[in-house]
Enzyme design. Sequence first.
Site, mmCIF file in Angstrom:
data_model
loop_
_atom_site.group_PDB
_atom_site.id
_atom_site.type_symbol
_atom_site.label_atom_id
_atom_site.label_comp_id
_atom_site.label_asym_id
_atom_site.label_seq_id
_atom_site.Cartn_x
_atom_site.Cartn_y
_atom_site.Cartn_z
ATOM 1 N N ALA A 57 0.837 -1.204 0.000
ATOM 2 C CA ALA A 57 0.000 0.000 0.000
ATOM 3 C C ALA A 57 0.869 1.251 0.000
ATOM 4 C CB ALA A 57 -0.928 0.012 1.214
ATOM 5 N N ASP A 58 0.341 2.311 -0.590
ATOM 6 C CA ASP A 58 1.033 3.597 -0.576
ATOM 7 C C ASP A 58 -0.006 4.717 -0.582
ATOM 8 O OD1 ASP A 58 3.955 4.708 -0.944
ATOM 9 O OD2 ASP A 58 2.637 6.008 -2.105
ATOM 10 N N THR A 59 0.284 5.780 0.162
ATOM 11 C CA THR A 59 -0.650 6.898 0.301
ATOM 12 C C THR A 59 0.032 8.217 -0.048
ATOM 13 O OG1 THR A 59 -1.833 5.742 2.089
ATOM 14 C CG2 THR A 59 -2.180 8.120 1.906
#
Length: 205
Positions: free
Chosen positions: A80-82
């Site tokens: 995941a990456d934000t």
Amino acid sequence: MSQIILASASPRRKELLEQIGAEFVVCPAKGEEIITEEEPSAVVMELSRQKAEEVASGVLTYNEQHAELVTPQDILVIGADTVVAYENQILGKPKDEEDARRMLSMLSGKTHSVYTGVTFVFIDKAGRTGEHCFYEKTDVSMYKLTEEEIDRYISSGDPMDKAGSYGIQGRFAIHIKGIHGDYNNVVGLPVARLYQELRKLGVDV
């Protein structure tokens, strides 16, 4: 049931995954992030894919080298990456306090978007792999911040490991005017969407 591996060192993502009752191990990706995309949605999916693929590759290599010690099982790697996006600018984690001040001043009194990309890499018992990728977007509105409020928040150290230089779930919550979309997405992992995507793929968590 698949063994789940979370390819992230984020304590917030770990907490969110625990909240839905998932059993998993944490194995953070360590490689350099390489961005070739420009749209925020494409950037977060690209980076989440890099993280998941790096960890999945390590799992496959280990299993091949220690075949006599490994019991074959289905494995699900979650990357995941934000990022925060405002007026075509992508804001990741601040480089230093001055960068954090720049970001918070930019977002003060405005509405911005938070994007989280999620990638699943599936490894079956035979070592075959498959991928599934998606992103979630949430709009966040901030109250106007004074310079004193920005300085006080930066001095707490809280912004330094967060996209956009703030954490919605911590002391910065008093500066959030409203959100449109998934709150957990802003924290770092849209667990409701994650669960629905896994259900569609027939994966039980």
